[in-house]
Design a protein around this motif. Structure first.
Motif, short mmCIF file in Angstrom:
data_model
loop_
_atom_site.label_atom_id
_atom_site.label_comp_id
_atom_site.label_asym_id
_atom_site.label_seq_id
_atom_site.Cartn_x
_atom_site.Cartn_y
_atom_site.Cartn_z
N TYR A 72 43.49 28.10 82.55
CA TYR A 72 42.33 28.74 81.90
C TYR A 72 41.24 29.00 82.95
N PRO A 73 40.31 29.92 82.66
CA PRO A 73 39.25 30.18 83.64
C PRO A 73 38.17 29.09 83.66
N ASN A 74 38.11 28.26 82.61
CA ASN A 74 37.12 27.18 82.57
C ASN A 74 37.68 26.06 81.69
N THR A 75 36.83 25.05 81.39
CA THR A 75 37.34 23.87 80.67
C THR A 75 37.21 23.98 79.14
N LEU A 76 36.62 25.06 78.67
CA LEU A 76 36.20 25.09 77.25
C LEU A 76 37.33 25.09 76.23
N LYS A 77 38.46 25.62 76.58
CA LYS A 77 39.55 25.73 75.59
C LYS A 77 40.44 24.48 75.51
N VAL A 78 40.15 23.49 76.32
CA VAL A 78 40.96 22.26 76.30
C VAL A 78 40.75 21.55 74.96
N THR A 79 41.84 21.08 74.37
CA THR A 79 41.77 20.47 73.03
C THR A 79 42.02 18.96 73.10
N MET A 80 41.76 18.31 71.98
CA MET A 80 42.10 16.88 71.86
C MET A 80 43.60 16.69 72.08
#
Ligand code: KIV
Length: 266
Positions: free
Chosen positions: A52-60
């Motif tokens: 991903y381009p950043n950390t925002l889409k990482v899920t539990m």
């Protein structure tokens, strides 16, 4: 395995704390073999592992899956699991449940969350009240890139640095046992480290924090982008494709498998 008490003692004795990120069985295993004091299963996994381009889409689910794998490789090392974006923002009930999943399902020893606003302080209090150790994270917190307008060093102006210092004090009072300081001036890192009783771990925060953390892929030279504060101890981004290309060539040229690689010669 070291514990929250060990880290406090290390600060008192002036012994630097070494943290490294890891995301799976091999990186956990190598981090433990290298003798690190603690491992962070960071949401940086979104960038260095998931693309991903950043950390925002990482899920539990991502963090649980990768923490479990890391634990299988690092059975005797203190592991901190990152709380993903929006996993501690909606309600204290959800925050506590998510923190507990990282301990119970993923086998982490502690959780980390970003920020020092009033609601983050409430989140830290709620989680520590469940007897779950919390690492806080201030400065250039990557989950805030949209509000910061990019990866910008924080705390350069006096008012901003005073705000970060105050948030660090509030975080300590809320019960966090450790504080990661990212992307701030060295002087501010030094000031916070001197004032707080809990250990500080720097990343792009200069030389005077109680410990340092770097991303596994950055240390090994496997990341797409290398920030200035990183020291590369290898250049695997170059070496891995070279070695794989050698295999490709050898298969095509009939150099592999050779006689010694034949599993069951008849
Ligand atoms: O996600 C991460 O790897 C982190 C470190 C860079 C501190 O938060």
């Amino acid at each position: 395995m070291l514990s929250t008490r060990s880290f406090k003692k290390m600060k008192k004795r002036g012994k630097k704390i070494v943290m490294i990120t890891a995301y799976d069985y091999p990186s956990g295993k190598y981090a433990q073999l290298a003798g690190v004091d603690m491992i962070l299963v960071g949401d940086s996994l979104g960038m260095v592992v998931l693309g991903y381009p950043n950390t925002l889409k990482v899920t539990m689910a991502d963090i649980i899956h990768h923490t479990k794998a890391t634990r299988r490789g690092a059975t005797d090392t203190f592991i901190v699991a990152d709380m993903p974006f929006m996993s501690y923002h909606v309600s204290l009930e959800e925050t506590k449940k998510n923190a507990a999943r990282l301990i119970l399902e993923a086998d982490a020893n502690a959780v980390k969350l970003e920020g020092g606003s009033a609601s983050r302080i409430e989140a830290i209090k709620a989680i520590t009240d469940c007897e779950i150790p919390v690492v806080a994270h201030l400065g250039l917190t990557p989950q805030s890139i949209n509000t910061f307008g990019g990866y910008v060093v924080q705390g350069k102006k006096d008012a901003d640095s005073e705000k970060i210092l105050q948030q660090a004090r509030d975080i300590q009072d809320a019960g966090a046992f450790m504080l990661v300081l990212e992307g701030i001036p060295e002087k501010l890192g030094q000031q916070i480290t001197k004032e707080l009783k809990i250990p500080t771990i720097g990343i792009g925060a200069g030389r005077y924090c109680d410990g340092q953390v770097l991303v596994y892929h950055d240390i090994l030279g496997m990341a797409d982008f290398t920030p200035k504060f990183v020291k590369k101890y290898a250049n695997l981004e170059k070496e891995i494709p070279q070695k794989l290309a050698k295999y490709v060539t050898e298969v095509r040229n009939l150099d592999f498998p050779a006689s010694e690689h034949i599993y069951f010669p008849i």
